[in-house]
Design an enzyme around this catalytic site. Structure first.
Site, PDB file in Angstrom:
ATOM      1  N   HIS A 153       0.453  -1.440  -0.001  1.00  0.00           N
ATOM      2  CA  HIS A 153      -0.508  -0.133  -0.213  1.00  0.00           C
ATOM      3  C   HIS A 153       0.986   1.048  -0.162  1.00  0.00           C
ATOM      4  O   HIS A 153       0.435   2.167  -0.137  1.00  0.00           O
ATOM      5  CB  HIS A 153      -1.199   0.096   0.950  1.00  0.00           C
TER       6      HIS A 153
ATOM      7  N   LEU B  38       4.974   9.739   7.859  1.00  0.00           N
ATOM      8  CA  LEU B  38       5.821   8.161   7.291  1.00  0.00           C
ATOM      9  C   LEU B  38       4.473   7.586   6.125  1.00  0.00           C
ATOM     10  O   LEU B  38       4.776   7.394   4.892  1.00  0.00           O
ATOM     11  CB  LEU B  38       6.797   7.738   7.711  1.00  0.00           C
TER      12      LEU B  38
ATOM     13  N   TYR C 274       1.960   7.786   4.853  1.00  0.00           N
ATOM     14  CA  TYR C 274       1.785   8.660   3.440  1.00  0.00           C
ATOM     15  C   TYR C 274       2.785   9.128   2.779  1.00  0.00           C
ATOM     16  O   TYR C 274       2.664  10.447   2.524  1.00  0.00           O
ATOM     17  CB  TYR C 274       0.332   9.928   4.350  1.00  0.00           C
TER      18      TYR C 274
HETATM   19  C1  LIG Z   1      -6.313   2.717   0.838  1.00  0.00           C
HETATM   20  C2  LIG Z   1      -4.944   3.013   1.692  1.00  0.00           C
HETATM   21  C3  LIG Z   1      -5.773   3.413   3.097  1.00  0.00           C
HETATM   22  C4  LIG Z   1      -4.917   3.804   3.994  1.00  0.00           C
HETATM   23  N1  LIG Z   1      -5.388   3.636   5.261  1.00  0.00           N
HETATM   24  C5  LIG Z   1      -3.980   4.365   6.490  1.00  0.00           C
HETATM   25  C6  LIG Z   1      -4.468   4.580   7.711  1.00  0.00           C
HETATM   26  O1  LIG Z   1      -6.009   4.457   7.964  1.00  0.00           O
HETATM   27  N2  LIG Z   1      -3.619   4.866   8.709  1.00  0.00           N
HETATM   28  C7  LIG Z   1      -2.745   4.523   8.627  1.00  0.00           C
HETATM   29  O2  LIG Z   1      -1.755   4.955   9.295  1.00  0.00           O
HETATM   30  N3  LIG Z   1      -1.732   4.277   7.204  1.00  0.00           N
HETATM   31  C8  LIG Z   1      -2.816   4.089   5.624  1.00  0.00           C
HETATM   32  N4  LIG Z   1      -2.621   3.684   5.059  1.00  0.00           N
HETATM   33  C9  LIG Z   1      -1.410   3.696   4.753  1.00  0.00           C
HETATM   34  C10 LIG Z   1      -0.143   2.484   4.860  1.00  0.00           C
HETATM   35  O3  LIG Z   1      -0.228   2.631   5.834  1.00  0.00           O
HETATM   36  C11 LIG Z   1       0.886   2.089   4.783  1.00  0.00           C
HETATM   37  O4  LIG Z   1       1.382   3.026   3.267  1.00  0.00           O
HETATM   38  C12 LIG Z   1       1.506   1.078   5.350  1.00  0.00           C
HETATM   39  O5  LIG Z   1       3.001   1.505   5.102  1.00  0.00           O
HETATM   40  C13 LIG Z   1       1.160   0.026   3.902  1.00  0.00           C
HETATM   41  O6  LIG Z   1       1.855  -0.721   4.569  1.00  0.00           O
HETATM   42  P1  LIG Z   1       1.795  -2.422   3.269  1.00  0.00           P
HETATM   43  O7  LIG Z   1       2.956  -3.732   4.062  1.00  0.00           O
HETATM   44  O8  LIG Z   1       0.113  -2.570   2.645  1.00  0.00           O
HETATM   45  O9  LIG Z   1       2.630  -1.894   2.230  1.00  0.00           O
HETATM   46  P2  LIG Z   1       4.335  -1.972   1.429  1.00  0.00           P
HETATM   47  O10 LIG Z   1       4.172  -1.601   0.408  1.00  0.00           O
HETATM   48  O11 LIG Z   1       4.308  -3.364   1.158  1.00  0.00           O
HETATM   49  O12 LIG Z   1       5.470  -1.767   2.319  1.00  0.00           O
HETATM   50  C14 LIG Z   1       5.413   0.386   2.620  1.00  0.00           C
HETATM   51  C15 LIG Z   1       6.551   0.040   3.301  1.00  0.00           C
HETATM   52  O13 LIG Z   1       7.125  -0.461   4.362  1.00  0.00           O
HETATM   53  C16 LIG Z   1       8.373  -1.651   3.833  1.00  0.00           C
HETATM   54  N5  LIG Z   1       8.088  -2.550   4.503  1.00  0.00           N
HETATM   55  C17 LIG Z   1       6.684  -3.719   4.091  1.00  0.00           C
HETATM   56  N6  LIG Z   1       6.907  -4.601   5.016  1.00  0.00           N
HETATM   57  C18 LIG Z   1       7.761  -5.139   5.437  1.00  0.00           C
HETATM   58  C19 LIG Z   1       8.208  -5.582   6.602  1.00  0.00           C
HETATM   59  N7  LIG Z   1       8.521  -6.583   6.588  1.00  0.00           N
HETATM   60  N8  LIG Z   1       9.714  -5.865   6.814  1.00  0.00           N
HETATM   61  C20 LIG Z   1      10.767  -4.462   6.627  1.00  0.00           C
HETATM   62  N9  LIG Z   1       9.652  -3.165   5.669  1.00  0.00           N
HETATM   63  C21 LIG Z   1       8.571  -3.692   5.057  1.00  0.00           C
HETATM   64  C22 LIG Z   1       8.157  -1.214   2.648  1.00  0.00           C
HETATM   65  O14 LIG Z   1       9.412  -1.625   2.054  1.00  0.00           O
HETATM   66  C23 LIG Z   1       7.844  -0.249   1.988  1.00  0.00           C
HETATM   67  O15 LIG Z   1       9.079   1.025   2.311  1.00  0.00           O
HETATM   68  C24 LIG Z   1      -3.700   4.251   4.181  1.00  0.00           C
HETATM   69  C25 LIG Z   1      -3.041   3.323   2.607  1.00  0.00           C
HETATM   70  C26 LIG Z   1      -3.944   3.245   0.884  1.00  0.00           C
HETATM   71  C27 LIG Z   1      -3.565   2.770   0.064  1.00  0.00           C
END
Ligand SMILES: Cc1cc2nc3c(=O)[nH]c(=O)nc-3n(C[C@H](O)[C@H](O)[C@H](O)COP(=O)(O)OP(=O)(O)OC[C@H]3O[C@@H](n4cnc5c(N)ncnc54)[C@H](O)[C@@H]3O)c2cc1C
Length: 532
Positions: free
Chosen positions: A111, A473, A475
């Protein structure tokens, strides 16, 4: 004179793409050998490693791309994707990428708003954590271990299976991954009562640059502190977090109230700034502001202000608060719906009362995706009515950008700014999310929409935090600075680092320098080690 570089850039990307396809196969063989040599047990390793020639490659890559902007044919693709099913695969992937000198990107739920978990300009692998998704809930201890590849929806569902009076204060989108969300702080509609997700983390397991699996005790308090809000991807691969569950009442109340300018939306927004950050911590009232078509003046645009809220109590208790503190909202009993906390998770995810689907929807990883851009800010003093009027004028003029005001206060103001890397605590009234979404794959539209959101961000400069202008971060916004990860990039890293982490930035740099001095774990906005 403007020079059009877009076609030469496309050609450069096409050439790079071709080169990558050619090297993908040879790198795949070498990488597979490394993994087979290191993983225990080492059989079936080829089932979890995808080269570009694998017929499933595009599907595996695309399944966790949550922003269409980074899903085009010209987006540079990874040489290889590894999809570990056990801890030793993660250790082997880290050591194997190090041996080969290939950049490793880590993805959990995909995300990231700028896609940096799955795109890169240099040759790279993706370590895709989606198979590591187990969740163990211990209701007696009121804790849970949750692996990085689990989604928030899965986490909330598994807690609900065990208890109707426990929850977790995380984000409102069910498909967000735990790995990125918790390592980047994480907040949701219970933040005024219970703080951020990371304020409720007890322990963690991660693989470090030497391929060791460390828990909190083994990694030490500095590194543990860094991975609860400093962005996991700068420090290692998060395998799992242990979290503390929080109490939720059997019934909560949700409501949505909408006003336009001719219904005194400005008075409501103005007063909201004083009430929402100071009211009962169990009440979270998000304000969503967007240009909308006027219902009273034909062909005219106006500003729509919606309050979307969760209250950890019943509607009578809620009305007693809002009647007294925010009569401008005009909240009535018929606007309020009482439901279980787990149903409120789906309501907040976009399902209205009466259309709430089976709770098993929380286990689904399907989610409609759009083209997205986000930015963030923090507001520390209320914006005057005159300035709100000017802001509405600007938003209506631009046409397509929206703002979300997320109130702070409550528990957020009680936790010291240095407790976790996330620094925006006491003194912040609310966070702004700037948002723009679109559906059509049209480069001109994209240019226009990105210009709109940047223009609004520039316009709000006098109203938001300064020196540094804060940002969140999770966002992710590459406009606020990026690092080339080259020789002199420490200073580049400082530019965005102090915006995300303020006074906590230097401590993050210290931790990074101690645990990953050669900067193996890196991305466009990671923490850089001190120059040697
Ligand atoms: C539709 C939508 C709704 C959202 N709503 C909210 C909300 O309500 N509240 C909020 O706080 N945020 C929200 N976000 C933002 C979200 O929290 C961040 O984008 C978060 O980083 C996503 O985590 P992910 O694992 O899905 O993403 P990824 O794209 O997989 O990872 C995001 C970052 O974290 C790193 N990462 C991922 N997994 C690991 C791991 N296992 N070890 C080390 N690093 C890792 C990645 O390399 C990248 O830098 C939202 C985003 C979207 C798209």
């Amino acid at each position: 004179m403007d020079i059009d570089t877009s076609s030469s850039q496309t050609t450069k990307k096409e050439v790079l793409q071709k080169e990558r396809r050619a090297s993908s196969d040879s790198v795949y063989d070498t990488f597979l050998q490394c993994l087979t040599h290191r993983a225990q047990p080492s059989d079936h390793i080829s089932d979890i490693v995808y080269s570009q020639a694998n017929p499933s490659f595009a599907n595996v890559l695309g399944s966790y791309i949550r922003n269409c902007r980074f899903n085009s044919s010209s987006t540079l693709k990874p040489l290889v994707i590894v999809t570990p099913t056990q801890e030793s695969h993660v250790q082997a992937a880290v050591l194997g990428s190090k041996d080969l000198g290939v950049h490793l990107k880590i993805r959990s739920g995909g995300h990231d708003f700028e896609g940096i978990s799955y795109i890169s300009d240099d040759a790279f692998f993706i370590l895709d954590m989606f198979n590591l998704r187990s969740i163990e809930v211990d209701i007696k201890e009121e804790t849970a271990w949750v692996q990085a590849g689990a989604t928030l929806g899965e986490l909330y569902y598994r807690i609900w299976e065990k208890s109707k009076v426990h929850g977790f204060p995380g984000g409102v989108c069910r498909t967000v991954g735990v790995g990125g969300h918790l390592s980047g702080a994480g907040y949701g509609n219970m933040l005024r009562k219970y703080g951020l997700s990371v304020d409720n983390v007890l322990d963690a397991k991660m693989v470090d640059v030497q391929g060791r699996t460390l828990d909190r005790k083994a990694m030490g308090e500095d590194l543990f502190w860094a991975i609860i809000g400093g962005g996991g991807a700068s420090f290692g691969v998060i395998l799992a977090y242990q979290i503390k569950l929080v109490p939720v009442p059997e019934k909560v109340t949700v409501f949505r109230v909408e006003k336009t300018l001719d219904q005194n939306a400005t008075d409501l927004v103005y007063k909201w700034q004083f009430v929402a950050p100071g009211t009962d911590p169990g009440l979270f009232m998000r304000l969503v502001l967007q240009p909308v078509t006027s219902k009273t003046q034909k062909g005219q645009k106006t500003l729509g202000a919606s309050v979307v809220a969760l209250f950890l109590g019943n509607s009578d208790q809620l009305l007693a608060i809002t009647d007294k503190e925010l009569p401008e909202m005009g909240l009535k009993k018929e606007n309020c719906t009482e439901m279980s906390w787990i149903e409120s998770v789906l309501w907040w995810d976009g399902f209205d009362e009466g259309t709430i689907p089976p709770l098993e929807t929380l286990l689904s990883r399907d989610y409609p995706i759009n083209f997205l851009k986000r930015k963030s800010d923090y507001v520390q003093s209320p914006i005057s009515k005159a300035n709100l009027d000017l802001l509405w004028k600007k938003m209506i003029e631009l046409g397509n950008v929206g703002l979300m005001f997320n109130p702070y206060g409550g528990r957020m103001s009680e936790i010291p700014a240095s407790a976790t890397p996330f620094p925006h605590r006491a003194g912040n009234l609310f966070k702004i999310q700037y948002f723009i979404n679109w559906r059509d794959d049209d480069p001109e539209l994209e240019k226009n929409y990105l210009a709109q959101i940047r223009s609004l961000y520039s316009y709000t400069t006098p109203f938001v935090s300064k020196n540094p202008r804060g940002a969140y971060l999770n966002y992710r916004d590459l406009d606020i600075g990026t690092s080339t990860n080259g020789k002199n990039s420490y200073e580049e890293g400082r530019v965005y680092g102090v915006k995300y982490f303020n006074d906590n930035f230097e401590r993050l740099v210290k931790v990074k320098t101690a645990v990953d001095p050669n900067n193996f774990f890196r991305n466009e906005q990671s923490i850089l080690p001190l120059p040697k």
